[in-house]
Design an enzyme around this catalytic site. Structure first.
Site, PDB file in Angstrom:
ATOM      1  N   ARG A  50       0.837  -1.195   0.000  1.00  0.00           N
ATOM      2  CA  ARG A  50       0.000   0.000   0.000  1.00  0.00           C
ATOM      3  C   ARG A  50       0.877   1.253   0.000  1.00  0.00           C
ATOM      4  NH1 ARG A  50      -3.032  -3.407  -0.978  1.00  0.00           N
ATOM      5  NH2 ARG A  50      -5.112  -3.854  -0.127  1.00  0.00           N
ATOM      6  N   GLU A  51       0.504   2.230  -0.831  1.00  0.00           N
ATOM      7  CA  GLU A  51       1.118   3.538  -0.783  1.00  0.00           C
ATOM      8  C   GLU A  51       0.297   4.429   0.159  1.00  0.00           C
ATOM      9  OE1 GLU A  51       2.748   1.404  -3.794  1.00  0.00           O
ATOM     10  OE2 GLU A  51       0.679   2.114  -4.019  1.00  0.00           O
ATOM     11  N   ARG A  55       0.745  13.678   4.378  1.00  0.00           N
ATOM     12  CA  ARG A  55       0.493  15.108   4.230  1.00  0.00           C
ATOM     13  C   ARG A  55       0.787  15.869   5.520  1.00  0.00           C
ATOM     14  NH1 ARG A  55      -3.463  19.050   4.727  1.00  0.00           N
ATOM     15  NH2 ARG A  55      -3.692  20.409   2.916  1.00  0.00           N
ATOM     16  N   ARG A  78      -8.549  25.226  -4.407  1.00  0.00           N
ATOM     17  CA  ARG A  78      -7.996  23.935  -3.992  1.00  0.00           C
ATOM     18  C   ARG A  78      -7.656  23.104  -5.229  1.00  0.00           C
ATOM     19  NH1 ARG A  78      -5.905  24.296   0.883  1.00  0.00           N
ATOM     20  NH2 ARG A  78      -7.394  24.381   2.608  1.00  0.00           N
ATOM     21  N   ALA A  95      -8.018  26.368   8.545  1.00  0.00           N
ATOM     22  CA  ALA A  95      -7.279  25.128   8.793  1.00  0.00           C
ATOM     23  C   ALA A  95      -5.799  25.349   8.506  1.00  0.00           C
ATOM     24  CB  ALA A  95      -7.820  23.990   7.934  1.00  0.00           C
ATOM     25  N   GLU A 111      -3.510  30.205  12.618  1.00  0.00           N
ATOM     26  CA  GLU A 111      -4.225  30.101  11.352  1.00  0.00           C
ATOM     27  C   GLU A 111      -5.462  30.992  11.333  1.00  0.00           C
ATOM     28  OE1 GLU A 111      -3.253  28.635   8.628  1.00  0.00           O
ATOM     29  OE2 GLU A 111      -1.434  27.826   9.542  1.00  0.00           O
ATOM     30  N   GLU A 115      -5.694  33.528   8.281  1.00  0.00           N
ATOM     31  CA  GLU A 115      -6.699  33.268   7.255  1.00  0.00           C
ATOM     32  C   GLU A 115      -7.975  34.096   7.427  1.00  0.00           C
ATOM     33  OE1 GLU A 115      -7.408  29.092   6.850  1.00  0.00           O
ATOM     34  OE2 GLU A 115      -5.369  28.683   6.156  1.00  0.00           O
ATOM     35  N   GLU A 161       2.940  31.710   0.489  1.00  0.00           N
ATOM     36  CA  GLU A 161       2.398  30.349   0.448  1.00  0.00           C
ATOM     37  C   GLU A 161       1.319  30.210  -0.626  1.00  0.00           C
ATOM     38  OE1 GLU A 161       1.124  28.994   4.279  1.00  0.00           O
ATOM     39  OE2 GLU A 161       3.123  29.182   5.175  1.00  0.00           O
TER      40      GLU A 161
END
Length: 210
Positions: A50-51, A55, A78, A95, A111, A115, A161
């Site tokens: 499995r890969e 993240r 996104r 997030a 955040e 944001e 970013e």
């Protein structure tokens, strides 16, 4: 699976890692595992490969103003939604990724400032969940932050970013309607909004002393 079954399964004792290698490392990382695990019937599974998409782990912050009974949400581009053939500007909650050595509470506060341009005056930890355990190790730590919605507006994010984030304020009922009709279609926002609808009375009593 019963609670007894869950308790009987031990992460380290009942999973055998035969090999692990990093097959891709860029903005994110992909590791390939060869493993087998114990089965409910007893014995061991066949070897599987499995890969796993690495993240990192994230915080999700639902911004709520109990004084005005308002929710602040964000909208941003996104690439994953674009690649899936969906409209790529998603309505979400604040997030961010928890970097090594960071405390999740501080990430949630940072955040929110980056944001939404707001500093929480209080914050509660709602719970934790896995995003897509079939192929990724990512988990989310979900918070609800008390904010002053009267000063929340405009666009925010860190230019270096690549962030271009619009923040807006709506009624909780409208947020729920957006979940129902698909205008909000990402799991972290849907979970947070549904939690707020269920817990709003108790949350307002806690924060307003009602």
């Amino acid at each position: 699976m019963t609670e007894m079954d869950r308790d009987a399964m031990d992460r380290d004792r009942d999973v055998e890692i035969l090999s692990k290698e990093t097959v891709f490392k860029g903005y994110f990382q992909v590791d390939r595992y060869r493993l087998r695990h114990r089965t409910f019937a007893g014995g061991w599974s066949e070897e599987m490969v499995r890969e796993v998409f690495e993240r990192g782990h994230a915080v999700v912050v639902l911004l709520y103003d109990p004084d005005r009974d308002k929710v602040a949400l964000i909208e941003q581009f996104r690439p994953g939604a674009y690649a899936a053939g969906w409209h790529p500007w998603l309505v979400e909650c604040v997030a961010g990724i928890i970097e090594e050595g960071e405390h999740p509470d501080e990430v949630a506060r940072r955040e929110t400032r980056e944001e939404a341009g707001s500093d929480p005056t209080d914050m509660i930890h709602i719970g934790d969940y896995l995003v897509t355990a079939g192929g990724s190790s990512e988990s989310c730590k979900l918070y609800c932050a008390r904010v002053d919605s009267s000063i929340i507006a405009g666009t925010h994010g860190l230019a270096h970013e690549g962030e271009d984030i619009r923040v807006f304020v709506i009624d909780p009922a409208e947020a729920l309607a957006m979940c129902r009709d698909g205008r909000i279609n990402n799991a972290m926002a849907v979970l947070a909004i549904q939690w707020l609808i269920m817990e709003r009375d108790g949350l307002r009593a806690r924060w307003l002393g009602a």
